[in-house]
Design an enzyme around this catalytic site. Structure first.
Site, mmCIF file in Angstrom:
data_model
loop_
_atom_site.group_PDB
_atom_site.id
_atom_site.type_symbol
_atom_site.label_atom_id
_atom_site.label_comp_id
_atom_site.label_asym_id
_atom_site.label_seq_id
_atom_site.Cartn_x
_atom_site.Cartn_y
_atom_site.Cartn_z
ATOM 1 N N ARG A 195 5.753 47.997 38.499
ATOM 2 C CA ARG A 195 6.551 47.429 37.402
ATOM 3 C C ARG A 195 6.860 48.486 36.349
ATOM 4 O O ARG A 195 7.967 48.521 35.796
ATOM 5 C CB ARG A 195 5.826 46.211 36.804
ATOM 6 N N PHE A 224 11.029 58.564 29.576
ATOM 7 C CA PHE A 224 11.334 58.237 28.181
ATOM 8 C C PHE A 224 10.234 58.843 27.323
ATOM 9 O O PHE A 224 9.075 58.409 27.390
ATOM 10 C CB PHE A 224 11.345 56.710 28.051
ATOM 11 N N GLU A 237 3.667 61.094 21.180
ATOM 12 C CA GLU A 237 3.174 62.481 21.077
ATOM 13 C C GLU A 237 1.649 62.452 20.998
ATOM 14 O O GLU A 237 1.057 61.402 20.712
ATOM 15 C CB GLU A 237 3.767 63.143 19.836
ATOM 16 N N SER A 269 1.019 55.042 18.177
ATOM 17 C CA SER A 269 1.439 53.795 17.514
ATOM 18 C C SER A 269 2.401 54.051 16.369
ATOM 19 O O SER A 269 3.128 53.148 15.967
ATOM 20 C CB SER A 269 0.203 53.051 16.979
ATOM 21 N N GLU A 292 3.583 50.423 25.277
ATOM 22 C CA GLU A 292 4.637 49.524 24.762
ATOM 23 C C GLU A 292 4.161 48.765 23.527
ATOM 24 O O GLU A 292 4.524 47.603 23.331
ATOM 25 C CB GLU A 292 5.064 48.528 25.842
ATOM 26 N N THR A 304 0.401 48.663 21.195
ATOM 27 C CA THR A 304 -0.939 48.111 21.469
ATOM 28 C C THR A 304 -0.983 46.652 21.002
ATOM 29 O O THR A 304 -0.142 46.203 20.216
ATOM 30 C CB THR A 304 -2.014 48.904 20.708
#
Ligand code: TGC
Ligand code: FAD
Length: 388
Positions: free
Chosen positions: A94, A133, A137, A142, A367, A369
């Site tokens: 996925r 993508f 870093e 976040s 994606e 947290t």
């Protein structure tokens, strides 16, 4: 007569014929191509990404909810259901589809020039070119607003310097969408993999998402022509708009891993005998199965509601956070509970449960947290931002 968990909710009655057909095609692909191989790919940390990309491309699953440029143009709900079926195989599969379609292709589709779209999207939809993508870093995960990767002008060219970390498919990608600070704002760049100064060392020794490639991206004075800039993205809203797409896919996808754990556990508990009778007949087992089924079904109803909102153009980012947070948090809980029902057998690769549980640790983190999604929901509820 025993019923599968989602049949209790009559979920199929909420899907259109086309959505059910797409889900069935993906389920068959996973059954034929992934299930026989996944334990080995996972154990050895190798996965035929390029072959899989071509096969997924030929099924029309890459960038499937985008329109034009060779993309299938399905509904967002159909895309979510495809993510669910893929993640029932493995979160890594996925991930491949999320990063290709929702991150790399979406960035170009939404923010790119006509020329960038024509150059990359048809090949990416076919799985002939793989995209990655680069937002995160080493010191800014976040909080991507703090990114250090910098793009400066040299005449009409751009020179990019910096390091991106934890990038899915970085070392196998033909093209990287890289986000960098400029004197003006955060901007996106389309970086072909062979560009001098660009390298993508693979990150090894992972205990999660082992059937997925994860890499660093090193940008050492990478010179790019002016037309490498994504003209339509300015500021952090550019990359965050892409994250909405991939997070939406995970709101369905993680439930696929949960469904697979639960179905495996139901089958196991039906045949495993303890104290002289099947484990499935004990009250303690049934309480666990009932609670897990309830969470899976509730997650599915929420995901479908979000799908319908997205298809009618009304889905807001904080609603995507509700879906991503819920699906992954419940899926990881279900995987851990299922593992207890399998006892020692649950820790092996003979069954998918421990693999799903380990994968979901990554899905909980990438994606956004769980904490970032809780804070996003908290912001929507209170109007007060608590990120910094
Ligand atoms: P903030 O000041 O709130 O916003 C900056 C600008 O962005 C806009 N915005 C959004 N736009 C679209 N969608 C969203 N979800 C958006 N959230 C915010 C906002 O309106 C503003 O626009 P403008 O025009 O006023 O400039 O930004 P902040 O710095 O306070 O950060 C907010 C926060 C913490 C929510 C954000 O930074 C965040 O989401 N952080 C998490 C980072 C993250 O999720 N990284 C994921 C990297 S990619 C990945 O993990 C791929 S794994 C894939 C796989 O293998 O499957
Ligand atoms: P940190 O940001 O350091 O967070 C550490 C902990 O602190 C977390 O629990 C977090 O919730 C908490 N925390 C942080 N800020 C706050 C706050 N304000 N309030 C309360 N708690 C907070 N990135 C990409 O750009 N592209 C990819 O393709 C990609 N693929 C990935 C694949 C894998 C397998 C993994 C594991 C990660 C991938 N990522 C990718 C990176 C991922 O997006 C980041 O790991 C994630 O955003 C979190 O960043 P971090 O790991 O630096 O954690």
């Amino acid at each position: 007569m025993p019923q599968p968990p989602l049949a209790l909710f009559d979920i199929d009655s909420l899907l259109s014929e086309e959505e059910s057909a797409i889900a069935a095609v993906v389920r068959k692909f996973v059954a034929d191509r992934v299930r026989p191989n996944i334990a080995g790919w996972y154990e050895h940390g190798t996965v035929p990404t390029r072959e899989l990309a071509r096969e997924l491309g030929s099924l029309g699953l890459l960038g499937m909810h985008l329109h034009g440029y060779g993309c299938a143009g399905t509904s967002a709900t159909a895309y979510g259901l495809a993510c669910l079926e893929l993640e029932a195989g493995d979160s890594g599969l996925r991930s491949l589809v999320s990063v290709q379609g929702s991150l790399a292709m979406f960035a170009i589709h939404q923010h790119g020039s006509d020329e960038q779209k024509r150059q990359w999207l048809p090949r990416m939809a076919a799985g002939e070119a793989i995209g990655c993508f680069g937002l995160t870093e080493p010191d800014y995960g976040s909080n991507p607003a703090g990114m250090r990767t910098y793009a400066r002008r040299d005449g009409s060219d751009w020179i990019l310097s910096g390091t991106k970390m934890w990038i899915t498919n970085g070392s196998v990608a033909d093209v990287a969408v890289v986000w960098a600070r400029t004197d003006d704002a955060i901007r996106g760049f389309v970086v072909p993999a062979g560009t001098p100064g660009f390298s993508a060392p693979e990150i090894t020794r992972k205990m999660s998402l082992r059937a997925s490639i994860t890499s660093e991206l090193v940008l050492d004075e990478v010179r790019l022509p002016a037309d490498a800039l994504l003209p339509g993205a300015r500021g952090l809203a550019g990359p965050l708009s892409c994250l909405n797409e991939a997070r939406f896919g995970i709101a369905f996808g993680a439930l696929g891993a949960a469904r697979d754990c639960l179905e495996t556990t139901l089958a196991y508990a039906g045949q495993r005998e303890v104290f002289g009778r099947p484990l499935a007949g004990f009250q303690t087992t049934q309480l666990k199965l009932a609670d897990m089924t309830l969470e899976l079904g509730k997650g599915m109803l929420l995901a479908l509601h979000l799908g319908r909102l997205k298809d009618s153009g009304r889905l807001r980012p904080e609603q995507v956070s509700l879906g991503k947070l819920n699906a992954v948090r419940e899926a990881i809980g279900i995987a851990r509970e299922c593992r207890t029902i399998l006892g020692a057998a649950g820790i092996t690769l003979e069954y998918p449960i421990m693999r799903h549980a380990a994968n979901l640790e990554s899905v909980l983190t990438y994606e956004g947290t769980s904490e970032i999604h809780q804070l996003t929901i908290g912001h929507a509820l209170t109007g007060a931002k608590a990120f910094r």
